[in-house]
Design a protein around this motif. Structure first.
Motif, short mmCIF file in Angstrom:
data_model
loop_
_atom_site.label_atom_id
_atom_site.label_comp_id
_atom_site.label_asym_id
_atom_site.label_seq_id
_atom_site.Cartn_x
_atom_site.Cartn_y
_atom_site.Cartn_z
N GLU A 37 48.38 -32.63 38.82
CA GLU A 37 48.17 -32.21 37.39
C GLU A 37 47.44 -33.22 36.49
O GLU A 37 47.55 -34.31 36.78
CB GLU A 37 49.57 -31.96 36.45
CG GLU A 37 50.41 -30.86 37.47
CD GLU A 37 51.64 -30.83 36.47
OE1 GLU A 37 51.72 -31.03 35.37
OE2 GLU A 37 52.60 -30.48 37.17
N ARG A 38 46.63 -32.71 35.76
CA ARG A 38 45.80 -33.80 35.06
C ARG A 38 46.52 -33.89 33.88
O ARG A 38 46.87 -32.88 33.02
CB ARG A 38 44.45 -33.35 34.75
CG ARG A 38 43.41 -33.59 36.14
CD ARG A 38 42.06 -33.13 35.68
NE ARG A 38 41.89 -32.06 34.82
CZ ARG A 38 42.18 -30.69 35.33
NH1 ARG A 38 42.32 -30.60 36.53
NH2 ARG A 38 42.04 -29.74 34.40
N THR A 39 46.58 -35.02 33.25
CA THR A 39 47.52 -35.10 32.02
C THR A 39 46.44 -34.82 30.82
O THR A 39 45.34 -34.95 30.69
CB THR A 39 47.85 -36.58 31.97
OG1 THR A 39 47.38 -37.44 32.78
CG2 THR A 39 49.23 -36.75 32.02
N GLY A 70 47.87 -27.52 37.83
CA GLY A 70 47.37 -27.90 36.61
C GLY A 70 48.08 -27.34 35.47
O GLY A 70 49.15 -26.79 35.54
#
Lengths: 429, 464
Positions: A415-417, A327
């Motif tokens: 990865e979360r944006t 992340g």
């Protein structure tokens, strides 16, 4: 407040930036205690609030930022005497709360009590004045400030700064402020920071200096007022390793020589290890773990500290696959922050208790070792662990309309944006 | 936007071509660089010529040779300005070389034309340092990654889109982010997009120009892991350019250390890090602060001074102006530190970097027409010596230095320099040390074979 070892105590410091996207909680209820003569390091990734903390201490927060809450107690008996009359509430023994005194008093402390060196030496100097003049100017300001600590009027009355001088200075901008004494002191300072041939170098312009020399010159400028506390914000980030080593050695020597206190802000754990006595690890506007160097490097409790140390490739030997933290650095926008452990969504050991915002717990090791993580009081159990996709897509900010409901294939996106806020807070220069 | 971006897209010129035969014979390197030079010229405009100014060469890369074997990662490490990025760009022919030869799978890159060149552009790709300026802010990331496919006209529309989706997924982004713009992504994610773009044409060879230096450590580790995985999966060959020694150590098979446009040491990564030979490599390794609690007690030998200008690099060994191990003449009885100090003063006299007017206290000596009055000379020399040397010199050397400084009292810079040169000239300034041809080679007279007789210092006497 009897413990005279402390020079600075920061209580409940909150600095917020009011941006178009919303309120950014750059620093959130931060506590800090710095002892006289020590080197305290704050380490963290970009956007963790470490620079804002440093700037809050020296009162360099610009709009849209604002220190909304907190106390900054500074130990200075002389200052305490001076302000006792005007602001009795702001004085406690020899300590003065810098946030309760007038801004004029705060300003008078800059240079003489607090001083700062910045990351990028090239952009911190005026390219149209010689380095010597800029240093002399700093010296001059300090000299006059200490001669007339309380009066700003007296400064302008001095014969040295007559109207004639003022006129002359408009024709010759370099004539401004600089007296012969200040010039000599500037050269002494350049010598102090190890610039060869200070006499010649004083007459050169910033572009004639190399990056390392310019950083030395900036340190010299910061030392002009013989500060009690030197705040170094990423002092070596823009430099090559061999030059970085020189600058760190210099800071070390100066610290030993003058006994000043250094608050060192850096993202480089190697620099922390080289310089600091105690260290605080910052994440999302909070210090998540603090203690002596040994506490944090060898006996750390917080998974973030663990992850940070595990992310560095080792120079001594290949350490196989790196173990990065998944992340990204979280958003500090108020409406996106929840009242939980801010690291829980990236934490490999998140548990149900992490959904409450953890206080600082004492941890094993030295007295100073505290950690903002429930793992200090209990051990990790699978039973209480949060399901792996607990924070999943629900965490996505509202602005992201493209987010589809779920990754049904069960694979979590690496990865979360999130919209980054790097341009609204944190590393702004 | 940035020139990087333009270069990245224009590098893929607009013609479809058949791929180069990249199956190199066993043992042959994929990339062979021979004596590559890249000079940038200053004062080279028409006006300068009319005014009669001589063009000045900035010798960014000056005679670099190395090989990269298929499937390996070669690291190029050095401080800023040493020419490592220029090397990377020149060998991809993003810059035209001044001299030298680069072979890619046996073919000279600089002689390629037409379809050969297009094919080379497909086989060799680059990932740039700054993920913020190397992506077009007006293109969605789907378009960015698809652009190389469009330019090289690979596959049908639907195939291209499918490939983009696969690539994005492979580098760890989710497919539903296709329609977003670069500003919506963090630095680490943008670097992943840059990597996906570089991989779109299924290249053999990637130049990674500081791929992680703009990223935070935790994100850097993610990207490094990704690069390692991709290499294993697609059999990629990497040239990794970095100033970060720990990144190099982690990811490379072999390393070349650059200083001022030249390779000073090249070798397998383990060997070079465990047993560095060149004094510069040693100093570089010692300078890196370790993230451990014993860091404070670690002995460090740091380098003094700055990197000299590539406009006028030092003669002989380019590192000699900072080298703590600079070799004294054989017959000279002098300890290393004193010699180093003397050499530094010599350089300053040669470059006339001493202000004679300011010697002594407050206008003590009146320098008229560059000369000090006869009567003041001894005092002048003593004052200058105090300023130049921290410690008193041994008597023999003291005498020589005084003679030289006496010349300075009359501003005879050249005579002063000549006196010192005859006494103290080092092999390091006379001869340029060659880089050998071994697996672990070093360009330093301390390890020279031909110049062995001149080596007055035992290489092992200096601790690493």
């Amino acid at each position: 407040m009897t413990d005279t070892d402390d020079i600075l105590r920061v209580n409940d410091l909150s600095t917020r930036f009011f941006t178009e996207q919303g309120q950014v909680n750059a620093v959130d209820e931060l506590e800090l205690r710095i002892e006289r003569g020590e080197v305290f390091g704050i380490v963290g990734e970009s956007g963790s609030g470490k620079s804002v903390t440093a700037r809050s201490v020296i009162d360099l927060i610009d709009a849209p930022g604002e220190i909304v809450d907190g106390e900054i107690w500074f130990d200075d008996a002389e200052l305490a005497e001076r302000v006792r009359e005007d602001a009795p509430d702001a004085v406690d023994g020899s300590f003065v709360d810098l946030l309760s005194v007038s801004s004029a008093v705060r300003q008078s402390l800059r240079g003489t009590s607090f001083s700062m060196i910045f990351q990028d030496p090239e952009s911190s100097f005026n390219p149209s004045l010689t380095v010597g003049e800029q240093l002399a100017e700093a010296v001059e300001v300090q000299r006059r400030a200490s001669a007339n600590p309380r009066s700003t009027k007296a400064k302008t009355d001095s014969a040295e700064y007559s109207f004639g001088n003022l006129l002359l200075s408009t024709v010759l901008p370099s004539q401004q402020f600089v007296t012969e004494e200040s010039r000599e002191r500037a050269i002494e300072l350049l010598e102090l920071v190890g610039i060869p041939d200070p006499v010649e170098r004083a007459d050169e312009y910033p572009h004639e200096y190399s990056g390392g020399m310019l950083q030395r010159a900036m340190i010299a400028q910061a030392l002009a007022g013989e500060p009690d506390v030197l705040i170094a914000d990423e002092p070596t980030t823009a430099l090559d390793v061999t030059i970085q080593a020189q600058i760190l050695d210099l800071l070390d020597d100066l610290q030993t020589e003058t006994g000043m206190t250094i608050l060192l802000i850096t993202h480089n754990l190697g620099v922390v290890a080289r310089m600091c006595d105690r260290v605080g690890v910052m994440y999302a506007g909070e210090i998540v773990e603090r203690g002596t160097l040994e506490d944090v490097f060898d006996d750390h409790v917080h998974p973030y500290t663990e992850g940070l140390l595990g992310s560095i490739p080792e120079l001594g030997g290949a350490n196989g696959q790196l173990e990065p933290i998944g992340g990204n650095v979280p958003s500090l926008l108020d409406h996106e922050m929840e009242d939980r452990c801010h690291f829980a969504d990236r934490c490999p050991m998140a548990m149900e208790d992490c959904l409450d915002h953890p206080p600082e717990f004492d941890a094993a090791g030295s007295e100073d070792h505290t950690v903002r993580c429930v793992l200090a009081t209990q051990s990790y159990t699978e039973r209480e662990a949060l399901p792996p996709n607990y924070f999943g897509d629900a965490e996505r900010p509202a602005g992201e309309k493209h987010a589809e409901p779920a990754h049904s294939d069960g694979e979590q996106p690496a990865e979360r944006t999130r919209t980054t806020i790097s341009d609204s807070g944190g590393e702004s220069r | 936007m940035s020139s990087d971006d333009n270069r990245a897209t224009s590098s893929a010129s607009a013609e479809l071509a058949t791929g180069i035969e990249t199956d190199t014979p066993e043992g042959e390197p994929l990339v062979r660089v021979e004596n590559l030079k890249k000079y940038f010229w200053e004062n080279d405009s028409l006006l300068d010529r009319l005014l009669g100014d001589e063009p000045v060469a900035v010798q960014a890369v000056d005679g670099v040779s190395f090989e990269i074997r298929e499937g390996e990662t070669l690291g190029l490490v050095g401080e800023s300005g040493c020419g490592k990025s220029t090397t990377g760009e020149t060998l991809l022919r993003l810059q035209e070389p001044t001299d030298g030869r680069v072979e890619f799978a046996g073919t000279n890159v600089y002689e390629m034309e037409g379809s050969d060149l297009t094919a080379f552009r497909r086989e060799a790709q680059v990932v740039f340092q700054d993920p913020f300026s190397s992506l077009d802010p007006r293109m969605t990331i789907g378009d960015i990654v698809q652009q190389p496919l469009d330019i090289h006209d690979v596959g049908a529309d639907e195939e291209r889109r499918e490939r983009v989706r696969n690539l994005l997924e492979r580098v760890g982004l989710s497919v539903d982010q296709l329609d977003r713009y670069p500003h919506e992504f963090s630095g680490g994610q943008r670097q992943r997009i840059g990597i996906a773009r570089a991989l779109a044409l299924e290249p053999e060879f990637l130049v990674l120009d500081e791929p992680t230096s703009a990223l935070d450590v935790s994100v850097q580790a993610q990207v490094l892991n990704l690069l390692e995985d991709l290499q294993a999966e697609f059999d990629l060959t990497y040239l990794l350019i970095s100033h970060d020694l720990s990144v190099i150590r982690h990811i490379c098979d072999r390393v070349a250390v650059m200083y001022l446009g030249e390779i000073v040491e090249i070798g397998p990564v383990e060997e070079l890090f465990e047993d560095p030979k060149h004094p510069y490599t040693k100093a570089l390794l010692e300078s890196v602060p370790r993230a451990t609690t014993d860091e404070r007690e670690r002995d460090r030998e740091t380098l003094a001074g700055d990197v000299p200008s590539p406009r006028d690099p030092p003669s002989g060994c380019r590192f000699r102006t900072r080298c703590p191990m600079v070799i004294p003449p054989e017959e000279l009885d002098i300890d290393q530190e004193t010699y180093r100090e003397l050499m530094t003063v010599r350089e300053r006299i040669e470059s006339r970097d001493i202000s004679l007017e300011t010697v002594g206290d407050d206008d003590q000596f009146s320098v008229e027409d560059g000369s000090v009055p006869e009567a003041d000379i001894p005092a002048f020399v003593a004052a200058l010596k105090r300023r130049l040397f921290d410690e008193p010199l041994p008597p023999h050397h003291d005498e020589i230095v005084e003679t030289a400084l006496t010349e300075l009292a009359a501003s005879n810079w050249e005579d002063a320099a000549a006196i010192l040169r005859t006494e103290y000239e080092s092999v390091c300034e006379r001869d340029h040390p060659g880089l050998g041809n071994n697996t672990h080679s070093v360009a330093c007279h301390l390890y020279g074979t031909a110049a062995d007789s001149d080596s007055a210092v035992d290489p092992n006497s200096w601790r690493g």
